[in-house]
Write a protein that holds these residues in place. Structure first.
Motif, PDB file in Angstrom:
ATOM      1  N   CYS A  67       2.619 -23.526  85.213  1.00 45.75           N
ATOM      2  CA  CYS A  67       2.986 -23.191  86.586  1.00 45.75           C
ATOM      3  C   CYS A  67       3.441 -24.418  87.363  1.00 45.75           C
ATOM      4  CB  CYS A  67       1.815 -22.539  87.313  1.00 45.75           C
ATOM      5  SG  CYS A  67       1.467 -20.870  86.709  1.00 45.75           S
ATOM      6  N   GLN A  68       2.938 -25.596  87.003  1.00 47.53           N
ATOM      7  CA  GLN A  68       3.337 -26.812  87.700  1.00 47.53           C
ATOM      8  C   GLN A  68       4.796 -27.144  87.455  1.00 47.53           C
ATOM      9  OE1 GLN A  68       0.634 -29.827  86.408  1.00 47.53           O
ATOM     10  NE2 GLN A  68      -0.938 -29.272  87.892  1.00 47.53           N
TER      11      GLN A  68
ATOM     12  N   MET B  53       7.246 -25.101  87.485  1.00 48.24           N
ATOM     13  CA  MET B  53       8.105 -24.261  88.307  1.00 48.24           C
ATOM     14  C   MET B  53       8.230 -24.864  89.698  1.00 48.24           C
ATOM     15  SD  MET B  53       7.356 -20.325  87.337  1.00 48.24           S
ATOM     16  CE  MET B  53       5.594 -20.307  87.201  1.00 48.24           C
ATOM     17  N   THR B  54       9.449 -24.837  90.220  1.00 51.55           N
ATOM     18  CA  THR B  54       9.714 -25.396  91.539  1.00 51.55           C
ATOM     19  C   THR B  54      10.353 -24.322  92.403  1.00 51.55           C
ATOM     20  OG1 THR B  54      10.153 -27.523  90.484  1.00 51.55           O
ATOM     21  CG2 THR B  54      10.882 -27.259  92.755  1.00 51.55           C
ATOM     22  N   HIS B  55       9.873 -24.177  93.621  1.00 55.90           N
ATOM     23  CA  HIS B  55      10.464 -23.237  94.570  1.00 55.90           C
ATOM     24  C   HIS B  55      11.715 -23.887  95.161  1.00 55.90           C
ATOM     25  CE1 HIS B  55      10.819 -21.093  98.475  1.00 55.90           C
ATOM     26  NE2 HIS B  55      10.597 -20.072  97.675  1.00 55.90           N
TER      27      HIS B  55
ATOM     28  N   GLN C  31      16.642 -17.877  97.569  1.00 59.37           N
ATOM     29  CA  GLN C  31      15.539 -18.656  97.002  1.00 59.37           C
ATOM     30  C   GLN C  31      15.154 -18.129  95.629  1.00 59.37           C
ATOM     31  OE1 GLN C  31      12.050 -18.432  99.496  1.00 59.37           O
ATOM     32  NE2 GLN C  31      12.633 -16.425 100.238  1.00 59.37           N
ATOM     33  N   TYR C  32      14.623 -19.045  94.825  1.00 57.98           N
ATOM     34  CA  TYR C  32      14.198 -18.683  93.474  1.00 57.98           C
ATOM     35  C   TYR C  32      13.192 -19.711  92.982  1.00 57.98           C
ATOM     36  CZ  TYR C  32      17.557 -22.277  92.041  1.00 57.98           C
ATOM     37  OH  TYR C  32      18.243 -23.453  91.895  1.00 57.98           O
ATOM     38  N   MET C  33      12.559 -19.385  91.871  1.00 58.11           N
ATOM     39  CA  MET C  33      11.621 -20.311  91.242  1.00 58.11           C
ATOM     40  C   MET C  33      12.310 -20.931  90.039  1.00 58.11           C
ATOM     41  SD  MET C  33       8.877 -20.341  93.028  1.00 58.11           S
ATOM     42  CE  MET C  33       7.722 -21.179  91.972  1.00 58.11           C
ATOM     43  N   GLN C  34      12.604 -22.209  90.140  1.00 63.73           N
ATOM     44  CA  GLN C  34      13.237 -22.907  89.024  1.00 63.73           C
ATOM     45  C   GLN C  34      12.198 -23.089  87.921  1.00 63.73           C
ATOM     46  OE1 GLN C  34      14.960 -26.640  90.110  1.00 63.73           O
ATOM     47  NE2 GLN C  34      16.373 -26.584  88.404  1.00 63.73           N
TER      48      GLN C  34
ATOM     49  N   ASN D  82      11.215 -20.499  86.131  1.00 68.71           N
ATOM     50  CA  ASN D  82      10.626 -19.179  85.939  1.00 68.71           C
ATOM     51  C   ASN D  82      11.527 -18.364  85.015  1.00 68.71           C
ATOM     52  OD1 ASN D  82       9.702 -16.537  86.131  1.00 68.71           O
ATOM     53  ND2 ASN D  82       9.295 -16.664  88.314  1.00 68.71           N
TER      54      ASN D  82
ATOM     55  N   THR E  54      13.936 -15.758  86.636  1.00 67.25           N
ATOM     56  CA  THR E  54      15.053 -16.182  87.474  1.00 67.25           C
ATOM     57  C   THR E  54      16.338 -16.086  86.661  1.00 67.25           C
ATOM     58  OG1 THR E  54      13.665 -17.662  88.789  1.00 67.25           O
ATOM     59  CG2 THR E  54      16.032 -18.072  88.813  1.00 67.25           C
TER      60      THR E  54
ATOM     61  N   THR F 196      20.812 -19.218  89.570  1.00 73.28           N
ATOM     62  CA  THR F 196      20.356 -20.424  90.257  1.00 73.28           C
ATOM     63  C   THR F 196      21.473 -21.024  91.105  1.00 73.28           C
ATOM     64  OG1 THR F 196      21.025 -21.874  88.454  1.00 73.28           O
ATOM     65  CG2 THR F 196      18.784 -20.950  88.344  1.00 73.28           C
TER      66      THR F 196
END
Length: 157
Positions: A19-20, A22-24, A119-122, A124, A127, A130
């Motif tokens: 989880c770390q 992943m970047t919002h 917005q997205y979770m890089q 993830n 997703t 991007t």
């Protein structure tokens, strides 16, 4: 029991580590503009080419021409860039759109593409679209517009 407890701690650590990574990401809404000079072309000819270009590229039902005025040489629409996250049982999903404005006058046409912020979770796996995808699609649209404006077509059909 100790083995199960150790396994749960290890599994939790691996999950948290994943989880770390992943970047919002929240994209910016920065317009991109290109002017295409076409010597000798009338406003009417360029308007028809620009309108045909938009019709050819707005092939999705969610991409629509919202305004079109031949006299002033303006065309504007909302374009679906891509699906960021597909709809699922957990939410409606997210899509990325851009506003496309075209202005034409004798000898020149100008296109401005303004992507709407999304917005997205890089990192993830869910997703699908991007900022990099959006930038590449906008560049492809710009190049396609340049080709359409400078292309000379024959009326012999």
């Amino acid at each position: 029991m100790k083995r199960l407890f150790s396994f749960l701690i290890l599994a939790t650590a691996v999950f948290l580590q994943g989880c770390q990574s992943m970047t919002h990401v929240v994209t910016e809404s920065t317009p991109v503009t290109t002017v295409v000079k076409v010597d000798g072309a009338s406003q009417n000819d360029l308007y028809v080419k620009a309108n045909n270009w938009m019709v050819d590229h707005f092939h999705n039902a969610e991409s629509v021409i919202q305004f079109s005025d031949k006299e002033s040489g303006n065309i504007a629409g909302r374009y679906l860039l891509g699906v960021v996250v597909a709809p699922s049982d957990y939410g409606a999903g997210e899509k990325a759109y851009a506003t496309i404005k075209v202005k034409v006058k004798d000898g020149a046409s100008k296109i401005t593409i303004t992507p709407e912020s999304f917005q997205y979770m890089q990192g993830n796996m869910f997703t699908l679209y991007t900022k990099e995808n959006a930038d590449a699609d906008i560049e492809r649209l710009m190049q396609s517009f340049k080709v359409a404006m400078t292309h000379t077509e024959s009326d012999d059909w």
